[in-house]
Design an enzyme around this catalytic site. Structure first.
Site, mmCIF file in Angstrom:
data_model
loop_
_atom_site.group_PDB
_atom_site.id
_atom_site.type_symbol
_atom_site.label_atom_id
_atom_site.label_comp_id
_atom_site.label_asym_id
_atom_site.label_seq_id
_atom_site.Cartn_x
_atom_site.Cartn_y
_atom_site.Cartn_z
ATOM 1 N N ASP A 10 43.840 31.014 35.080
ATOM 2 C CA ASP A 10 43.598 31.282 36.490
ATOM 3 C C ASP A 10 42.248 32.001 36.577
ATOM 4 O O ASP A 10 41.736 32.490 35.562
ATOM 5 C CB ASP A 10 44.730 32.150 37.047
ATOM 6 N N LEU A 11 41.682 32.092 37.768
ATOM 7 C CA LEU A 11 40.374 32.742 37.918
ATOM 8 C C LEU A 11 40.492 34.177 38.428
ATOM 9 O O LEU A 11 40.229 35.134 37.703
ATOM 10 C CB LEU A 11 39.495 31.928 38.873
ATOM 11 N N THR A 18 38.103 39.164 41.779
ATOM 12 C CA THR A 18 37.535 38.911 43.104
ATOM 13 C C THR A 18 38.489 39.346 44.208
ATOM 14 O O THR A 18 38.178 39.177 45.386
ATOM 15 C CB THR A 18 37.192 37.413 43.279
ATOM 16 N N LYS A 46 48.094 37.037 46.255
ATOM 17 C CA LYS A 46 47.637 36.576 44.928
ATOM 18 C C LYS A 46 48.168 35.175 44.642
ATOM 19 O O LYS A 46 49.367 34.915 44.748
ATOM 20 C CB LYS A 46 48.114 37.533 43.837
ATOM 21 N N SER A 115 42.945 27.113 39.305
ATOM 22 C CA SER A 115 42.826 28.169 40.312
ATOM 23 C C SER A 115 42.985 27.632 41.723
ATOM 24 O O SER A 115 42.573 26.514 42.026
ATOM 25 C CB SER A 115 41.453 28.837 40.181
ATOM 26 N N GLU A 170 47.986 33.881 33.828
ATOM 27 C CA GLU A 170 48.112 34.080 35.278
ATOM 28 C C GLU A 170 48.360 35.544 35.619
ATOM 29 O O GLU A 170 48.962 36.263 34.833
ATOM 30 C CB GLU A 170 49.301 33.263 35.804
ATOM 31 N N ASP A 171 47.908 35.953 36.808
ATOM 32 C CA ASP A 171 48.169 37.335 37.235
ATOM 33 C C ASP A 171 49.091 37.392 38.448
ATOM 34 O O ASP A 171 49.413 38.476 38.928
ATOM 35 C CB ASP A 171 46.855 38.054 37.583
#
Length: 227
Positions: A10-11, A18, A46, A115, A170-171
């Site tokens: 993921d970004l 960001t 998120k 993402s 992933e977050d």
């Protein structure tokens, strides 16, 4: 024996943070519409697409907008967000992410981005990581947002690998759920209480050792899945 696996990142919140820029842009939008938007609200967005995020924010503010105004507000939010990220550079890459990516490259592993962001490529370019990713699947390439697994399944296809041979970083809980639905190994980056559905959770990449990465490369998916 070394195998070739797909590592899908993921970004936002995994490679770069960001979220702070999204927060500033969404808060500005909410304030202009007459209500507040908190960092806690931002956490709930998120892994969520821009359209769905705006729908949720308007619901929290008890506001309904006609389609034309909705699209206008979404465009204004993105313009402000792009202004914030225009000065991003390599210093904003999160701790040890570059070290991990370099190790995977040295091990001849396949690397992809998965993402919801529609600005993934310009962000990667600004921080100097665009050439690291063999495949980029972003919000421009999918029709279904996480927790739907579309973004990761497209990533696996782009890498020419079965989903079972892929590992996702992933977050967000929606991203972890998407990885699990795709039958990929899910690695949460963040709070274990929030990301408890992940197969593994680390605070950040400083906690991920080369020994662990080797384990991911060498073992079959079934032996790595903890749930």
């Amino acid at each position: 024996m070394q195998q070739t696996k797909g590592f899908i990142f993921d970004l936002d919140g995994v490679i770069v943070d960001t979220a702070k820029y999204h927060f500033l842009a969404w808060r500005s939008l909410a304030n202009q519409l007459g209500f507040d938007f908190t960092e806690n609200d931002n956490e709930k967005l998120k892994g969520i697409s821009r359209v769905k995020s705006l729908e949720m924010i308007l619901e929290w503010g008890n506001i309904t907008l006609p389609e034309e105004e909705f699209n206008k507000q979404m465009a204004l939010k993105n313009e402000e967000y792009l202004a914030h990220i225009s000065d991003m550079n390599a210093s904003e890459i999160l701790p040890d992410v570059e070290k991990t990516l370099e190790y995977l490259k040295n091990k001849q592993q396949k690397i992809a981005l998965g993402s919801a962001s529609k600005n993934a490529s310009p962000i990667l370019e600004r921080v100097g990581l665009l050439d690291t990713f063999k495949v980029i699947v972003d919000g421009n390439a999918v029709t279904k947002g996480k927790p739907n697994p579309e973004v990761f399944l497209k990533g696996a296809k782009g890498l020419d690998l079965n989903p079972e041979a892929c590992i996702v970083f992933e977050d967000s809980i929606s991203g972890i759920q998407a990885a699990n639905k795709a039958n990929m190994v899910s690695i949460g980056i963040g709070d274990p209480k929030v990301l408890h559905e992940a197969d593994y959770v680390f605070k950040d990449f400083t906690e991920i050792s080369e020994v662990f990465i080797n384990k991911l490369i060498e073992n079959e998916n079934a032996t790595l899945k903890q749930n």
